[in-house]
Design a protein around this motif. Structure first.
Motif, PDB file in Angstrom:
ATOM      1  N   GLY A  65       0.815  -1.097   0.078  1.00 29.59           N
ATOM      2  CA  GLY A  65       0.069  -0.006   0.011  1.00 29.59           C
ATOM      3  C   GLY A  65       1.013   1.447  -0.011  1.00 29.59           C
ATOM      4  O   GLY A  65       1.075   1.976  -0.887  1.00 29.59           O
ATOM      5  N   MET A  69       1.638   3.914  -3.064  1.00 22.89           N
ATOM      6  CA  MET A  69       1.260   5.494  -2.841  1.00 22.89           C
ATOM      7  C   MET A  69       2.644   6.206  -3.206  1.00 22.89           C
ATOM      8  O   MET A  69       2.437   7.236  -3.620  1.00 22.89           O
ATOM      9  N   ASP A  92      -4.690   6.435   2.977  1.00 25.68           N
ATOM     10  CA  ASP A  92      -5.192   6.257   1.456  1.00 25.68           C
ATOM     11  C   ASP A  92      -5.261   7.514   0.706  1.00 25.68           C
ATOM     12  O   ASP A  92      -5.449   7.613  -0.423  1.00 25.68           O
ATOM     13  N   MET A 104      -6.522   5.605  -2.650  1.00 29.11           N
ATOM     14  CA  MET A 104      -6.083   4.090  -2.837  1.00 29.11           C
ATOM     15  C   MET A 104      -7.081   3.405  -2.199  1.00 29.11           C
ATOM     16  O   MET A 104      -7.358   3.654  -0.858  1.00 29.11           O
ATOM     17  N   LEU A 121      -4.968  -3.826  -5.585  1.00 34.97           N
ATOM     18  CA  LEU A 121      -4.940  -2.570  -4.983  1.00 34.97           C
ATOM     19  C   LEU A 121      -5.477  -1.448  -6.189  1.00 34.97           C
ATOM     20  O   LEU A 121      -5.262  -1.719  -7.473  1.00 34.97           O
ATOM     21  N   PHE A 123      -6.716   2.705  -7.432  1.00 34.06           N
ATOM     22  CA  PHE A 123      -6.766   3.981  -7.181  1.00 34.06           C
ATOM     23  C   PHE A 123      -7.902   4.847  -8.121  1.00 34.06           C
ATOM     24  O   PHE A 123      -8.442   4.401  -9.018  1.00 34.06           O
TER      25      PHE A 123
END
Length: 217
Positions: A65, A69, A92, A104, A121, A123
């Motif tokens: 994660g 990012m 997130d 995210m 994952l 976005f």
């Protein structure tokens, strides 16, 4: 959507209105295609998910994660005018010039914490200004266009993200979480959002507490 991704990625397009992360989670449960990107064809926003095949425990796998990012921040930084800040709010939110530009999400196999079978994952990044947005009146949200990336389109952002994500995943896998953590901590809006060596905040929170989305079935 015409774009060229690094060789480790493959691309699937969805019509507007479908959730790429939900589609990716369902596909991953049927058999993970590592690096498969699922993107919705939305004209003013980047909406996508990428499927991953974990090779470690769920706790360590969720470090992807912050990896993602950091990669997205580098991608946005390469497309925005110089000196425009790209910052994080745990776990997130991505902010550009003090306005939220995207978020995210993560979906993962939480039934096998010792070795999850899949993770996806996703976005959502606001690229172009919606027609009804009045500049300067909605300071809690912004778009890349409003912050000066006037020629950037969703495919361009996705291409940039995939390039940086491949680089950061390699750094994380080869050198550990330290370099990811250093960049994350340097981009935090709040000191309380800084991460330790395991990806936890100062009060012990981990991304799973808020970030992992369960898709039934």
């Amino acid at each position: 959507m015409e774009l060229t991704l690094p060789p480790v990625f493959s691309l699937e397009l969805l019509p507007e209105g479908r959730d790429p992360l939900a589609v990716a989670a369902a596909a991953a449960r049927a058999g993970v295609a590592d690096g498969h990107v699922i993107a919705a064809e939305v004209p003013d926003r980047l909406s996508f998910a990428v499927m991953l095949a974990p090779e470690d425990t769920l706790a360590r796998t969720l470090q992807v994660g912050p990896v993602a990012m950091v990669a997205m921040a580098d991608a946005l930084g390469s497309l925005l005018p110089a000196a425009i800040p790209v910052l994080f709010r745990w776990p997130d939110v991505i902010e550009v010039n003090s306005g939220e530009v995207g978020r995210m999400r993560i979906a993962a196999d939480t039934q096998h914490p010792a070795r999850p079978e899949w993770l996806a994952l996703g976005f959502e990044i606001d690229v172009l200004s919606p027609p009804d947005m009045e500049f300067g009146h909605e300071r809690k949200r912004t778009t890349l266009f409003e912050e000066g990336a006037v020629d950037v389109t969703p495919p361009v952002v996705l291409e940039a993200f995939c390039r940086y994500f491949a680089v950061w995943v390699a750094r994380w896998q080869d050198g550990g979480f330290g370099s990811v953590r250093a960049v994350w901590n340097g981009r935090c809006v709040e000191e309380a959002d800084r991460l330790d060596a395991k990806g936890r905040t100062a009060d012990g929170r981990m991304a799973r507490d808020r970030l992992v989305t369960a898709f039934p079935g």
